[in-house]
Design a protein around this motif. Structure first.
Motif, short mmCIF file in Angstrom:
data_model
loop_
_atom_site.label_atom_id
_atom_site.label_comp_id
_atom_site.label_asym_id
_atom_site.label_seq_id
_atom_site.Cartn_x
_atom_site.Cartn_y
_atom_site.Cartn_z
N ASP A 160 8.74 -3.30 13.42
CA ASP A 160 8.37 -2.09 12.68
C ASP A 160 8.10 -0.91 13.60
N ILE A 161 7.47 -1.19 14.75
CA ILE A 161 7.22 -0.09 15.69
C ILE A 161 8.30 0.00 16.75
N ALA A 162 9.03 -1.10 16.98
CA ALA A 162 10.11 -1.07 17.98
C ALA A 162 11.19 -0.08 17.58
N ALA A 186 3.96 4.32 11.89
CA ALA A 186 3.34 3.00 11.76
C ALA A 186 2.75 2.81 10.37
N THR A 187 2.08 3.82 9.86
CA THR A 187 1.46 3.73 8.54
C THR A 187 2.53 3.59 7.45
N ASN A 188 3.60 4.34 7.56
CA ASN A 188 4.67 4.31 6.55
C ASN A 188 5.48 3.02 6.59
N ASN A 189 5.47 2.34 7.72
CA ASN A 189 6.26 1.11 7.87
C ASN A 189 5.42 -0.16 7.84
N SER A 190 4.14 -0.04 7.50
CA SER A 190 3.28 -1.23 7.41
C SER A 190 3.53 -1.99 6.13
N HIS A 191 3.09 -3.25 6.09
CA HIS A 191 3.30 -4.13 4.94
C HIS A 191 1.96 -4.51 4.32
N GLY A 192 1.93 -4.65 3.00
CA GLY A 192 0.71 -5.04 2.32
C GLY A 192 -0.12 -3.83 1.94
N PRO A 212 -2.89 0.34 10.54
CA PRO A 212 -2.49 1.28 11.59
C PRO A 212 -3.02 2.70 11.42
N ARG A 213 -3.41 3.05 10.20
CA ARG A 213 -3.97 4.39 9.97
C ARG A 213 -5.28 4.59 10.75
N LEU A 214 -5.93 3.49 11.16
CA LEU A 214 -7.19 3.59 11.89
C LEU A 214 -7.01 3.96 13.36
#
Length: 284
Positions: A145-147, A129-135, A83-85
């Motif tokens: 995660d975004i909801a 989004a970046t802070n709540n991503s997995h992996g 998501p950082r992209l």
């Protein structure tokens, strides 16, 4: 800037309360009535519109079974990998995308669809989004995660005004970018002429790279420049830019290179060149 008095009618909402995750599956390929597909490579980082695609015909082997989500004009696509992209925007055509790309529609009673692409490109949303991503290797997001992303939402009447301003700015940016693109093409043509023919030469010779001035030599790049691979992102924080094939995407505490350098993408947007004049950390 908006004052507290101006925004008193704004409401705090969750993304999932005002946006639908559309799941229009089109698994039977014999029923596909569209001609293009979109993958992660078709998104330009940070852009509000998604304008690129590839034809389905001739790419059947590239389009795996995950490509079964049909999108339509006016919908917003959001890539859930890395998501950082910042890969997400509005489309104006019909096609197919994979199930790792969310298809989004605003609940128009609460949120205008025209504002949605700006929301997913906002700094606050990208940070969430970046802070709540997995992996770690290939970070990903689930819908939940975004909801749960919370933001302040103005009344519809005010949304219309904000949308008009943002789209007017976007259209001006696009006009400027087209002008810059034309100028860049002219520059490349002139650059090619200068680097292969020089200035004022009258005698030329044939070489393995074409015709060049008689006094010039053909040399390998490695003979005049040091070439090295980048390294894995250190995943810490700091002020040193981390550069990938798409440009600066993170910051770290220690530079890998302190001198001015050229970073050439070898994955993703392969061949793209970045001139970095400050201490930096080119990633692999």
């Amino acid at each position: 800037m908006y004052s507290a008095e101006t925004t008193k009618e704004w409401k705090s909402v969750k993304f999932g309360e005002v946006v639908n995750h559309v799941k229009d599956k089109a698994i039977d390929r014999s029923e596909w009535d569209f001609e293009v597909y979109i993958g992660g490579e078709h998104f330009d980082s940070g852009k509000i519109r998604v304008t690129k695609s590839s034809p389905i015909k001739g790419n059947e082997e590239v389009i795996g079974s995950a490509f079964h989500m049909k999108f339509k004009p006016g919908q917003v696509l959001y890539v859930t990998r890395n998501p950082r992209l910042r890969k997400g925007g509005i489309v104006n055509f019909t096609g197919i995308c994979s199930n790792v790309t969310f298809i989004l529609e605003a609940k128009e009673n609460f949120l205008l669809q025209s504002l949605l692409p700006f929301i997913i490109q906002s700094e606050d949303f990208v940070r969430h989004a970046t802070n709540n991503s997995h992996g770690s290797t290939n970070p990903f997001l689930n819908w939940k995660d975004i909801a749960k992303y919370k933001f302040r939402l103005p009344p519809i009447k005010e949304q219309k005004k904000i949308s008009e301003i943002l789209w007017a700015i976007e259209e001006n940016i696009e006009k400027i970018e087209k002008l810059l693109e034309t100028t860049e093409k002219l520059k490349k043509g002139l650059l090619n002429q200068l680097l292969t023919k020089g200035i004022g030469h009258t005698k030329f010779k044939e070489t393995e790279i074409g015709e060049i001035p008689e006094e010039w030599e053909v040399v390998e790049l490695s003979k005049i420049a040091e070439i090295n691979y980048g390294k894995s992102n250190p995943n810490d924080s700091g002020d040193i830019p981390v550069i990938g094939s798409a440009g600066v995407y993170s910051k770290t505490s220690m530079p890998l290179i302190k001198d001015p350098t050229l970073v050439i993408g070898r994955k993703g947007t392969a061949g793209r060149v970045w001139l970095i004049s400050e201490p930096s950390y080119p990633s692999d």
